[in-house]
Design a protein around this motif. Structure first.
Motif, short mmCIF file in Angstrom:
data_model
loop_
_atom_site.label_atom_id
_atom_site.label_comp_id
_atom_site.label_asym_id
_atom_site.label_seq_id
_atom_site.Cartn_x
_atom_site.Cartn_y
_atom_site.Cartn_z
N ASN A 197 1.00 -1.23 0.08
CA ASN A 197 -0.18 -0.27 -0.16
C ASN A 197 0.81 1.56 0.04
O ASN A 197 0.54 2.35 -0.53
CB ASN A 197 -1.02 -0.06 1.23
CG ASN A 197 -2.08 1.07 1.17
OD1 ASN A 197 -2.52 1.55 2.19
ND2 ASN A 197 -2.79 1.17 0.01
N ARG A 198 2.00 1.19 0.78
CA ARG A 198 2.98 2.29 0.79
C ARG A 198 3.67 2.56 -0.51
O ARG A 198 3.98 3.78 -0.96
CB ARG A 198 3.80 2.17 1.92
CG ARG A 198 3.02 2.53 3.38
CD ARG A 198 3.96 2.09 4.66
NE ARG A 198 3.24 2.25 5.80
CZ ARG A 198 3.95 1.96 6.92
NH1 ARG A 198 5.19 1.80 7.06
NH2 ARG A 198 3.18 2.01 8.14
N ALA A 199 3.58 1.48 -1.27
CA ALA A 199 4.19 1.90 -2.49
C ALA A 199 3.48 2.53 -3.78
O ALA A 199 3.49 2.80 -4.77
CB ALA A 199 4.68 0.43 -3.33
N GLY A 200 2.24 2.75 -3.15
CA GLY A 200 1.13 3.62 -3.90
C GLY A 200 0.02 2.71 -4.55
O GLY A 200 -0.82 3.31 -5.29
N ILE A 201 0.17 1.34 -4.14
CA ILE A 201 -1.14 0.76 -4.56
C ILE A 201 -2.49 0.83 -3.79
O ILE A 201 -2.24 0.28 -2.35
CB ILE A 201 -0.58 -0.99 -4.70
CG1 ILE A 201 0.63 -0.96 -5.46
CG2 ILE A 201 -1.86 -1.83 -5.08
CD1 ILE A 201 0.37 -0.59 -6.87
N ARG A 202 -3.37 1.20 -4.14
CA ARG A 202 -4.62 1.39 -3.39
C ARG A 202 -5.65 0.18 -3.69
O ARG A 202 -6.43 0.15 -3.11
CB ARG A 202 -5.18 2.85 -3.86
CG ARG A 202 -4.38 3.93 -3.23
CD ARG A 202 -5.01 5.13 -3.41
NE ARG A 202 -6.17 5.45 -2.50
CZ ARG A 202 -7.27 5.92 -2.99
NH1 ARG A 202 -7.22 6.82 -3.65
NH2 ARG A 202 -8.22 6.43 -1.88
N LYS A 203 -5.54 -0.17 -5.02
CA LYS A 203 -6.33 -1.30 -5.38
C LYS A 203 -5.78 -2.79 -4.87
O LYS A 203 -5.12 -3.27 -5.39
CB LYS A 203 -6.57 -1.34 -6.85
CG LYS A 203 -7.15 -0.21 -7.59
CD LYS A 203 -6.93 -0.35 -9.15
CE LYS A 203 -7.60 1.01 -9.43
NZ LYS A 203 -7.54 0.69 -11.10
N ILE A 204 -6.13 -2.91 -3.52
CA ILE A 204 -5.40 -3.92 -2.89
C ILE A 204 -6.37 -4.77 -2.08
O ILE A 204 -7.33 -4.44 -1.50
CB ILE A 204 -4.39 -3.43 -1.85
CG1 ILE A 204 -3.38 -4.45 -1.26
CG2 ILE A 204 -5.07 -2.68 -0.55
CD1 ILE A 204 -2.13 -3.72 -0.27
N GLY A 205 -6.17 -6.23 -1.94
CA GLY A 205 -6.91 -7.27 -1.42
C GLY A 205 -6.02 -8.22 -0.65
O GLY A 205 -5.09 -8.30 -0.87
N ALA A 206 -6.93 -9.10 0.22
CA ALA A 206 -6.18 -10.18 0.75
C ALA A 206 -6.85 -11.48 0.42
O ALA A 206 -7.86 -11.38 0.02
CB ALA A 206 -6.20 -10.03 2.26
N ILE A 207 -5.91 -12.42 0.27
CA ILE A 207 -6.40 -13.89 0.06
C ILE A 207 -6.11 -14.81 1.23
O ILE A 207 -4.90 -14.86 1.63
CB ILE A 207 -5.66 -14.39 -1.32
CG1 ILE A 207 -5.92 -13.70 -2.54
CG2 ILE A 207 -6.20 -15.96 -1.44
CD1 ILE A 207 -5.17 -14.17 -3.69
N HIS A 208 -7.32 -15.07 1.67
CA HIS A 208 -7.28 -16.01 2.73
C HIS A 208 -7.15 -17.57 2.32
O HIS A 208 -8.06 -18.32 1.66
CB HIS A 208 -8.51 -16.02 3.79
CG HIS A 208 -8.84 -17.05 4.57
ND1 HIS A 208 -9.70 -17.78 4.92
CD2 HIS A 208 -7.87 -17.48 5.77
CE1 HIS A 208 -9.90 -18.31 5.99
NE2 HIS A 208 -8.49 -18.44 6.41
N ARG A 209 -5.99 -18.22 2.43
CA ARG A 209 -5.68 -19.62 1.90
C ARG A 209 -5.25 -20.53 2.88
O ARG A 209 -5.00 -21.56 2.71
CB ARG A 209 -4.55 -19.50 0.80
CG ARG A 209 -3.38 -18.83 1.29
CD ARG A 209 -2.23 -19.60 1.95
NE ARG A 209 -1.69 -20.47 1.16
CZ ARG A 209 -0.84 -21.71 1.59
NH1 ARG A 209 -0.45 -21.74 2.99
NH2 ARG A 209 -0.11 -22.36 0.85
N GLY A 210 -5.49 -20.18 4.17
CA GLY A 210 -5.39 -21.35 5.25
C GLY A 210 -3.94 -21.06 5.73
O GLY A 210 -2.90 -20.67 5.08
N PHE A 211 -3.73 -21.81 6.92
CA PHE A 211 -2.07 -21.93 7.67
C PHE A 211 -1.72 -23.14 7.79
O PHE A 211 -2.67 -23.97 8.07
CB PHE A 211 -2.48 -20.96 8.80
CG PHE A 211 -2.92 -19.74 8.64
CD1 PHE A 211 -2.01 -18.51 8.42
CD2 PHE A 211 -4.26 -19.30 8.66
CE1 PHE A 211 -2.46 -17.19 8.41
CE2 PHE A 211 -4.73 -18.15 8.65
CZ PHE A 211 -3.97 -16.95 8.55
N SER A 212 -0.60 -23.36 7.84
CA SER A 212 -0.04 -24.70 8.07
C SER A 212 -0.22 -25.06 9.43
O SER A 212 -0.18 -24.08 10.49
CB SER A 212 1.51 -24.71 7.85
OG SER A 212 1.71 -24.55 6.43
#
Length: 368
Positions: A156-171
């Protein structure tokens, strides 16, 4: 935990109407024919917004298929031209970013292994400076919310405002039915600290097998996640990577036909009034529970004083086993899951131990 994300809502960079965002495609781009044919079948379902394909594949051990490489970007470009689908791929280096953008890839994602390494994320973020492209960031391999948020903040601090998260689970070391434990609580925590952040669920990597994908898909939508990223291959039986967790385009369409997409809110005043009433009841009970826990801890302190004055150890294993056995039995009778009951008791026990430890290492009045 606070965040400092300056993000645009999902609908501002990809409008799916009132439906969740659907990203689908093969785990790996294997051949041009495989990728383009899969893309056509997915487009024909009318249910897919974005074609995904792994071009570079970070493998656990060398010698395994590590992706077709840059030539696959040309195949993605052809698939986009022929189907009209947007395209997405994973990037793990600055060079990947440059090549993907040069080939016109519409959405980039950062994989779980990369998210776990702040140096890698920063390298990718630096390569994204001055670029206007959506970036999705998968949760790190291990359950570390700070790492996940940190990766989002760096991009986001690189200027990317179109940002989202992917929930893919955890080991997880524990053997379960899932390839990666969903650990929904971490996704909920992320949603709580960043309410405007789009979260896309990845049932393929959570499940590790196609049979469980419908279950996780429905649960993700019920948790108000804004989209799904599902691996789909024209013939999963011959897939070069992750064959067991991929579905055919036809199976994907059938799956999406049978899930329920529920509204996040209701405009029905009667519903809102009833919901508010029930929430008041919950609030009242929560207050009572917290008060009773406080009373329990006061007794734990008295026990600590008694043990200290009689030179007895804090931990009494037999007593702890007795508590767990009796309370879990009661929980089951009340239709409360054993897993929840044990975790709840462990939290109570740990806090009791902490308080008793403080007492045990404080001189008694008689010794002062």
């Amino acid at each position: 935990m606070k965040h400092s994300l300056d993000i645009l809502p999902l609908k501002s960079w990809i409008d799916t109407g009132d439906k969740p965002l659907i990203i689908a495609g093969p785990c790996s781009a294997e051949t041009e024919e495989q990728l383009v044919s899969t893309a056509h079948l997915l487009a024909n379902t009318g249910k897919v917004n974005v074609l995904r394909a792994g071009i570079w594949k970070p493998r656990t051990r060398p010698g395994e298929f590590e992706g077709i490489g840059s030539i696959g970007l040309e195949w993605l470009k052809r698939a986009k031209e022929e189907t009209g689908l947007l395209t997405a791929t994973e990037v793990a280096t600055a060079k990947h970013v440059e090549e993907a953008l040069a080939a016109g890839v519409d959405i980039l994602w950062i994989g779980a292994r990369s998210t776990a390494n702040p140096f890698t994320v920063q390298e990718i973020a630096d390569a994204l400076q001055g670029v206007d492209v959506p970036v999705l960031i998968k949760n790190p391999v291990n359950p570390d919310l700070s790492l996940w948020v940190g990766a989002l903040e760096r991009v986001n601090r690189a200027g990317i405002r179109k940002i989202g998260a992917i929930h893919r689970g955890f080991s997880s070391y524990e053997k379960t039915a899932f390839r990666n434990e969903p650990m929904w609580d971490l996704a909920i925590q992320l949603k709580t600290i960043a309410p405007d952040l789009p979260i896309i669920n990845d049932p393929s990597h959570i499940c590790g097998n196609r049979e469980l994908i419908p279950y996780i898909t429905q649960k993700a939508l019920d948790m108000d996640m804004q989209g799904l990223i599902i691996e789909s291959h024209i013939d999963p039986s011959v897939a070069w990577t992750d064959a067991k967790q991929q579905v055919t385009p036809a199976a994907l369409a059938d799956l999406l036909d049978h899930v329920s997409v529920r509204r996040a809110e209701s405009n029905n005043p009667a519903f809102e009034d009833k919901l508010a009433e029930l929430r008041q009841q919950i609030d009242k009970l929560d207050d009572q529970i917290i008060k009773q826990i406080g009373d329990r801890m006061k007794i734990a302190e008295k026990i600590g004083e008694f043990k200290r004055d009689n030179n007895v150890t804090i931990l009494q294993v037999n007593r702890w086993d007795e508590i767990v056995q009796k309370r879990v039995q009661l929980a089951k009778a009340l239709s409360i899951s054993e897993d929840f009951a044990v975790k709840y008791l462990e939290l109570l026990h740990n806090e009791s131990i902490r308080k008793q430890n403080e007492i045990m290492n404080t001189n008694s009045p008689a010794e002062a």
